[in-house]
Design a protein around this motif. Structure first.
Motif, mmCIF file in Angstrom:
data_model
loop_
_atom_site.group_PDB
_atom_site.id
_atom_site.type_symbol
_atom_site.label_atom_id
_atom_site.label_comp_id
_atom_site.label_asym_id
_atom_site.label_seq_id
_atom_site.Cartn_x
_atom_site.Cartn_y
_atom_site.Cartn_z
ATOM 1 N N SER A 10 0.836 -1.197 0.000
ATOM 2 C CA SER A 10 0.000 0.000 0.000
ATOM 3 C C SER A 10 0.874 1.251 0.000
ATOM 4 C CB SER A 10 -0.912 -0.016 1.228
ATOM 5 O OG SER A 10 -1.611 1.181 1.342
ATOM 6 N N MET A 11 1.916 1.243 0.821
ATOM 7 C CA MET A 11 2.845 2.368 0.891
ATOM 8 C C MET A 11 3.535 2.562 -0.457
ATOM 9 S SD MET A 11 6.166 2.860 3.352
ATOM 10 C CE MET A 11 5.380 3.566 4.780
ATOM 11 N N ILE A 12 4.010 1.481 -1.041
ATOM 12 C CA ILE A 12 4.707 1.553 -2.331
ATOM 13 C C ILE A 12 3.780 2.108 -3.403
ATOM 14 C CG2 ILE A 12 5.731 0.164 -4.183
ATOM 15 C CD1 ILE A 12 6.885 -1.652 -1.920
ATOM 16 N N GLN A 13 2.535 1.655 -3.432
ATOM 17 C CA GLN A 13 1.573 2.151 -4.430
ATOM 18 C C GLN A 13 1.346 3.647 -4.279
ATOM 19 O OE1 GLN A 13 -1.830 -0.423 -3.747
ATOM 20 N NE2 GLN A 13 -1.534 -1.343 -5.765
ATOM 21 N N ARG A 14 1.193 4.077 -3.065
ATOM 22 C CA ARG A 14 0.937 5.499 -2.814
ATOM 23 C C ARG A 14 2.136 6.348 -3.220
ATOM 24 N NH1 ARG A 14 -0.609 8.323 2.858
ATOM 25 N NH2 ARG A 14 -1.227 10.305 1.939
ATOM 26 N N ILE A 15 3.323 5.905 -2.866
ATOM 27 C CA ILE A 15 4.547 6.633 -3.227
ATOM 28 C C ILE A 15 4.747 6.601 -4.738
ATOM 29 C CG2 ILE A 15 7.071 6.602 -3.042
ATOM 30 C CD1 ILE A 15 6.655 5.660 -0.109
ATOM 31 N N ASP A 16 4.478 5.460 -5.367
ATOM 32 C CA ASP A 16 4.621 5.326 -6.813
ATOM 33 C C ASP A 16 3.732 6.337 -7.541
ATOM 34 O OD1 ASP A 16 5.663 3.912 -9.166
ATOM 35 O OD2 ASP A 16 3.611 3.178 -9.405
ATOM 36 N N GLN A 17 2.508 6.520 -7.071
ATOM 37 C CA GLN A 17 1.599 7.486 -7.683
ATOM 38 C C GLN A 17 2.141 8.904 -7.566
ATOM 39 O OE1 GLN A 17 -2.044 6.764 -5.569
ATOM 40 N NE2 GLN A 17 -2.620 5.020 -6.857
ATOM 41 N N PRO A 27 10.099 18.125 -15.339
ATOM 42 C CA PRO A 27 10.896 17.394 -16.336
ATOM 43 C C PRO A 27 12.313 17.024 -15.876
ATOM 44 C CG PRO A 27 9.762 19.242 -17.348
ATOM 45 C CD PRO A 27 9.541 19.352 -15.869
ATOM 46 N N LEU A 28 12.915 17.841 -15.015
ATOM 47 C CA LEU A 28 14.261 17.506 -14.524
ATOM 48 C C LEU A 28 14.263 16.201 -13.747
ATOM 49 C CD1 LEU A 28 15.919 20.845 -13.364
ATOM 50 C CD2 LEU A 28 16.631 19.344 -15.225
ATOM 51 N N PHE A 29 13.221 15.961 -12.976
ATOM 52 C CA PHE A 29 13.117 14.694 -12.264
ATOM 53 C C PHE A 29 13.078 13.550 -13.260
ATOM 54 C CE2 PHE A 29 10.749 16.535 -8.296
ATOM 55 C CZ PHE A 29 11.953 17.013 -7.793
ATOM 56 N N LYS A 30 12.263 13.712 -14.274
ATOM 57 C CA LYS A 30 12.080 12.651 -15.274
ATOM 58 C C LYS A 30 13.376 12.386 -16.039
ATOM 59 C CE LYS A 30 8.474 11.152 -18.383
ATOM 60 N NZ LYS A 30 7.192 11.522 -18.961
ATOM 61 N N GLU A 31 14.120 13.442 -16.332
ATOM 62 C CA GLU A 31 15.373 13.316 -17.085
ATOM 63 C C GLU A 31 16.479 12.653 -16.273
ATOM 64 O OE1 GLU A 31 16.875 16.968 -18.757
ATOM 65 O OE2 GLU A 31 14.866 17.547 -19.415
ATOM 66 N N ASP A 32 16.599 13.021 -15.013
ATOM 67 C CA ASP A 32 17.781 12.648 -14.241
ATOM 68 C C ASP A 32 17.568 11.622 -13.137
ATOM 69 O OD1 ASP A 32 19.470 14.331 -15.721
ATOM 70 O OD2 ASP A 32 18.866 16.063 -14.535
ATOM 71 N N LEU A 33 16.335 11.281 -12.835
ATOM 72 C CA LEU A 33 16.081 10.313 -11.770
ATOM 73 C C LEU A 33 15.335 9.106 -12.318
ATOM 74 C CD1 LEU A 33 14.875 12.721 -8.923
ATOM 75 C CD2 LEU A 33 17.147 11.724 -9.198
ATOM 76 N N ASP A 34 15.655 7.946 -11.803
ATOM 77 C CA ASP A 34 14.958 6.720 -12.173
ATOM 78 C C ASP A 34 13.756 6.560 -11.247
ATOM 79 O OD1 ASP A 34 14.941 3.484 -11.398
ATOM 80 O OD2 ASP A 34 15.038 3.946 -13.554
ATOM 81 N N ALA A 35 12.571 6.457 -11.824
ATOM 82 C CA ALA A 35 11.341 6.412 -11.029
ATOM 83 C C ALA A 35 11.320 5.219 -10.074
ATOM 84 C CB ALA A 35 10.125 6.379 -11.952
ATOM 85 N N ALA A 36 11.650 4.040 -10.558
ATOM 86 C CA ALA A 36 11.620 2.840 -9.708
ATOM 87 C C ALA A 36 12.619 2.963 -8.563
ATOM 88 C CB ALA A 36 11.900 1.600 -10.539
ATOM 89 N N GLU A 37 13.785 3.495 -8.858
ATOM 90 C CA GLU A 37 14.809 3.692 -7.824
ATOM 91 C C GLU A 37 14.326 4.688 -6.780
ATOM 92 O OE1 GLU A 37 18.994 5.915 -7.896
ATOM 93 O OE2 GLU A 37 18.962 4.142 -9.203
ATOM 94 N N MET A 38 13.644 5.755 -7.232
ATOM 95 C CA MET A 38 13.144 6.757 -6.293
ATOM 96 C C MET A 38 12.032 6.188 -5.415
ATOM 97 S SD MET A 38 15.010 9.347 -6.285
ATOM 98 C CE MET A 38 14.071 9.897 -4.895
ATOM 99 N N VAL A 39 11.151 5.382 -5.985
ATOM 100 C CA VAL A 39 10.085 4.760 -5.190
ATOM 101 C C VAL A 39 10.709 3.895 -4.103
ATOM 102 C CG1 VAL A 39 8.180 3.098 -5.235
ATOM 103 C CG2 VAL A 39 8.337 4.862 -7.010
ATOM 104 N N HIS A 40 11.714 3.108 -4.480
ATOM 105 C CA HIS A 40 12.398 2.246 -3.510
ATOM 106 C C HIS A 40 13.061 3.089 -2.417
ATOM 107 C CE1 HIS A 40 14.571 -1.229 -2.018
ATOM 108 N NE2 HIS A 40 15.684 -0.521 -2.081
#
Length: 98
Positions: A10-17, A27-40
């Motif tokens: 539940s926590m992971i889903q909420r953070i993922d959203q 856009p800078l987040f999207k360019e320079d950060l990996d979404a899955a890594e950030m969720v983790h």
């Protein structure tokens, strides 16, 4: 803190959203950060620092603000990776003057 599988999912889903929203808005987040890594990373940060009740009662806007701050710091930490030693010295000097 140890969380049950259901609680953690539940926590992971909420953070993922929230991460998905922030990646689209900034856009800078999207360019320079990996979404899955950030969720983790964010999941680990919240698990270590908040009681589950506190996380569950946190408003979406508060969660978004906290995630944005942590993601901004992560992005800032990457600046040094691209700088030459001379550029890093200039950067350090500029920071010290402020």
């Amino acid at each position: 803190m140890l969380y049950s599988d259901v609680t953690q999912k539940s926590m992971i889903q909420r953070i993922d959203q929230v991460v998905a929203i922030l990646m689209e808005e900034r856009p800078l987040f999207k360019e320079d950060l990996d979404a899955a890594e950030m969720v983790h990373h964010l999941t680990n940060v919240f698990q270590r620092n908040l009681a589950i009740a506190e996380f569950n009662t946190m408003s979406q806007s508060d969660l978004k603000e906290r995630c944005s701050g942590i993601m901004s710091i992560k992005l800032l930490s990457k600046i040094g990776d691209a700088l030459t030693p001379e550029q890093m010295a200039i950067f350090d000097d500029a920071i010290k003057r402020k």
